[in-house]
Design a protein around this motif. Structure first.
Motif, PDB file in Angstrom:
ATOM      1  N   ASP A 139      69.985  12.957  65.613  1.00 29.65           N
ATOM      2  CA  ASP A 139      71.098  13.569  66.036  1.00 29.65           C
ATOM      3  C   ASP A 139      71.681  12.762  67.051  1.00 29.65           C
ATOM      4  OD1 ASP A 139      69.656  14.267  68.190  1.00 29.65           O
ATOM      5  OD2 ASP A 139      69.739  16.371  67.994  1.00 29.65           O
ATOM      6  N   THR A 140      72.617  13.140  67.592  1.00 32.78           N
ATOM      7  CA  THR A 140      73.432  12.147  68.559  1.00 32.78           C
ATOM      8  C   THR A 140      72.580  11.918  70.156  1.00 32.78           C
ATOM      9  OG1 THR A 140      74.633  14.137  69.166  1.00 32.78           O
ATOM     10  CG2 THR A 140      75.844  12.760  67.843  1.00 32.78           C
ATOM     11  N   GLU A 141      71.522  12.870  70.111  1.00 37.33           N
ATOM     12  CA  GLU A 141      70.721  12.768  71.292  1.00 37.33           C
ATOM     13  C   GLU A 141      69.443  11.801  71.023  1.00 37.33           C
ATOM     14  OE1 GLU A 141      73.894  15.045  71.809  1.00 37.33           O
ATOM     15  OE2 GLU A 141      72.120  15.672  70.560  1.00 37.33           O
ATOM     16  N   GLY A 142      69.032  11.560  69.630  1.00 35.52           N
ATOM     17  CA  GLY A 142      68.164  10.808  69.228  1.00 35.52           C
ATOM     18  C   GLY A 142      66.933  11.533  68.680  1.00 35.52           C
ATOM     19  N   ARG A 143      67.202  13.071  68.607  1.00 35.56           N
ATOM     20  CA  ARG A 143      66.153  13.817  68.220  1.00 35.56           C
ATOM     21  C   ARG A 143      65.961  13.815  66.559  1.00 35.56           C
ATOM     22  NH1 ARG A 143      68.418  18.103  72.271  1.00 35.56           N
ATOM     23  NH2 ARG A 143      70.409  17.746  70.758  1.00 35.56           N
ATOM     24  N   PHE A 144      64.780  14.571  65.970  1.00 31.85           N
ATOM     25  CA  PHE A 144      64.748  14.214  64.556  1.00 31.85           C
ATOM     26  C   PHE A 144      64.942  15.421  63.820  1.00 31.85           C
ATOM     27  CE2 PHE A 144      61.952  14.251  60.732  1.00 31.85           C
ATOM     28  CZ  PHE A 144      62.129  12.964  60.412  1.00 31.85           C
ATOM     29  N   MET A 145      65.956  15.157  62.653  1.00 30.05           N
ATOM     30  CA  MET A 145      66.150  16.407  61.970  1.00 30.05           C
ATOM     31  C   MET A 145      65.685  16.591  60.641  1.00 30.05           C
ATOM     32  SD  MET A 145      68.748  18.048  63.492  1.00 30.05           S
ATOM     33  CE  MET A 145      69.311  18.933  62.612  1.00 30.05           C
ATOM     34  N   PRO A 146      64.523  17.165  60.323  1.00 31.29           N
ATOM     35  CA  PRO A 146      63.799  17.534  59.354  1.00 31.29           C
ATOM     36  C   PRO A 146      64.640  17.948  58.065  1.00 31.29           C
ATOM     37  CG  PRO A 146      62.535  18.785  61.269  1.00 31.29           C
ATOM     38  CD  PRO A 146      63.946  18.140  61.566  1.00 31.29           C
ATOM     39  N   VAL A 147      65.519  18.685  58.278  1.00 30.96           N
ATOM     40  CA  VAL A 147      66.324  19.068  57.014  1.00 30.96           C
ATOM     41  C   VAL A 147      67.195  17.643  56.476  1.00 30.96           C
ATOM     42  CG1 VAL A 147      68.314  19.947  58.632  1.00 30.96           C
ATOM     43  CG2 VAL A 147      67.999  20.898  56.265  1.00 30.96           C
ATOM     44  N   ASN A 148      67.576  16.923  57.105  1.00 35.27           N
ATOM     45  CA  ASN A 148      68.283  16.036  56.887  1.00 35.27           C
ATOM     46  C   ASN A 148      67.335  14.890  56.325  1.00 35.27           C
ATOM     47  OD1 ASN A 148      70.721  17.033  57.332  1.00 35.27           O
ATOM     48  ND2 ASN A 148      70.783  15.946  59.754  1.00 35.27           N
ATOM     49  N   PHE A 149      66.145  14.936  56.791  1.00 35.77           N
ATOM     50  CA  PHE A 149      65.277  13.652  56.237  1.00 35.77           C
ATOM     51  C   PHE A 149      64.929  14.247  55.026  1.00 35.77           C
ATOM     52  CE2 PHE A 149      60.750  12.630  55.574  1.00 35.77           C
ATOM     53  CZ  PHE A 149      60.871  11.164  55.651  1.00 35.77           C
ATOM     54  N   GLU A 150      64.529  15.301  54.638  1.00 38.43           N
ATOM     55  CA  GLU A 150      64.139  16.064  53.497  1.00 38.43           C
ATOM     56  C   GLU A 150      65.272  15.828  52.320  1.00 38.43           C
ATOM     57  OE1 GLU A 150      61.392  17.185  52.610  1.00 38.43           O
ATOM     58  OE2 GLU A 150      60.266  17.040  54.490  1.00 38.43           O
ATOM     59  N   GLY A 151      66.675  15.837  52.910  1.00 40.63           N
ATOM     60  CA  GLY A 151      67.865  15.767  52.089  1.00 40.63           C
ATOM     61  C   GLY A 151      67.898  14.219  51.337  1.00 40.63           C
ATOM     62  N   ILE A 152      67.281  13.240  52.111  1.00 40.86           N
ATOM     63  CA  ILE A 152      67.116  11.874  51.630  1.00 40.86           C
ATOM     64  C   ILE A 152      66.614  11.913  50.019  1.00 40.86           C
ATOM     65  CG2 ILE A 152      66.160   9.721  51.917  1.00 40.86           C
ATOM     66  CD1 ILE A 152      66.365   9.855  54.929  1.00 40.86           C
ATOM     67  N   PHE A 153      65.388  12.708  50.002  1.00 41.98           N
ATOM     68  CA  PHE A 153      64.679  12.523  48.872  1.00 41.98           C
ATOM     69  C   PHE A 153      65.296  13.778  47.778  1.00 41.98           C
ATOM     70  CE2 PHE A 153      62.235  11.338  52.237  1.00 41.98           C
ATOM     71  CZ  PHE A 153      61.760   9.784  51.884  1.00 41.98           C
ATOM     72  N   SER A 154      65.571  14.610  48.043  1.00 48.09           N
ATOM     73  CA  SER A 154      66.119  15.823  47.303  1.00 48.09           C
ATOM     74  C   SER A 154      67.632  15.240  46.616  1.00 48.09           C
ATOM     75  CB  SER A 154      66.562  17.287  47.906  1.00 48.09           C
ATOM     76  OG  SER A 154      67.649  17.158  48.593  1.00 48.09           O
ATOM     77  N   LYS A 155      68.255  14.532  47.196  1.00 49.48           N
ATOM     78  CA  LYS A 155      69.712  13.988  46.754  1.00 49.48           C
ATOM     79  C   LYS A 155      69.338  12.634  46.145  1.00 49.48           C
ATOM     80  CE  LYS A 155      72.504  15.839  50.478  1.00 49.48           C
ATOM     81  NZ  LYS A 155      73.537  15.325  51.665  1.00 49.48           N
ATOM     82  N   TYR A 156      68.388  11.932  46.517  1.00 50.59           N
ATOM     83  CA  TYR A 156      68.623  10.370  46.035  1.00 50.59           C
ATOM     84  C   TYR A 156      67.173   9.830  45.113  1.00 50.59           C
ATOM     85  CZ  TYR A 156      72.758  10.352  48.629  1.00 50.59           C
ATOM     86  OH  TYR A 156      73.925  10.467  49.334  1.00 50.59           O
TER      87      TYR A 156
END
Length: 235
Positions: A139-156
């Protein structure tokens, strides 16, 4: 209620082509909560716990801290060079990488408006270097977003569920492009291509765990340790 929870719109085929995981809450506690200290996914609910200390740094700061060789909170070009070299890049890529990385990331991270001829990167301000057209795993503060990480694999990830081929990785960078964000387009492609060259497996895929550990920097620590051990065995 069913329509309110739908993740696919029939009039927008891309929503079916790039599905989002609908069962994350059964696999990750609060997957939409940004994690400041740990790169959490379905397989690592506590993040990286072996041979990796977060040091109360954000996941993005951890990613960069590997290159802070003297631990002063600042990364200079020669440290970037040595860091890239320690994980296995050749001399040419280390030289070019140290110039480009520090030239691009230095100024936004500086504590003042006055540029520095040494092109230092201040880790405490590294969040200012988040660019567009990325996976939004940070995110814009440098924190890790699990939902978006998982989306990498579900989408691609189409060939293997938890891995990306080079083509799938490239399509991801294309899918993440934002309008008129030329710098973000180039930066995203460069970052992912460097990771692919560095850490693809024997079958030519980028595994999920490799990608996750790149985000928190523990991949760099692991690769550097592997190279040190291999060097010691040769002696």
């Amino acid at each position: 209620m069913a329509e309110a929870m739908a993740t696919v719109a029939e009039e927008t085929p891309v929503t079916a082509e790039r599905p989002v995981p609908a069962d994350l809450e059964s696999r990750i506690s609060k997957p939409y909560l940004a994690r400041a200290l740990a790169a959490v996914d379905a397989n690592n609910p506590e993040g990286t716990v072996e041979a990796h200390e977060h040091g109360q740094k954000t996941v993005l700061q951890q990613h960069v801290s590997f290159f802070d060789l003297d631990g002063d909170g600042i990364v200079y070009p020669w440290e970037t060079y040595r860091g890239l070299q320690s994980v296995g890049f050749n001399v040419i890529l280390c030289f070019l990488g140290s110039i480009v990385i520090n030239a691009v990331l230095s100024y936004p991270s500086l504590p003042s408006w006055i540029p520095s001829p040494l092109f230092p990167i201040y880790i405490k301000n590294i969040h200012r270097n988040k660019h567009g057209s990325d996976s939004s795993t940070f995110d814009t503060e440098g924190r890790f977003m699990p939902v978006n990480f998982e989306g990498i694999f579900s989408k691609y990830a189409r060939t293997v569920p938890d891995k990306l081929s080079f083509g799938e990785m490239w399509r991801m960078t294309e899918g993440n492009r934002m309008q008129c964000d030329f710098i973000g387009w180039l930066t995203s492609k460069a970052e992912w291509t460097m990771l692919y060259v560095l850490a693809k497996d024997d079958e030519g895929f980028l595994p999920r765990e490799t990608i996750r550990r790149c985000f928190d920097g523990s991949l760099f620590e692991f690769l550097a340790q592997q190279r040190r051990e291999a060097h010691q065995k040769k002696q």
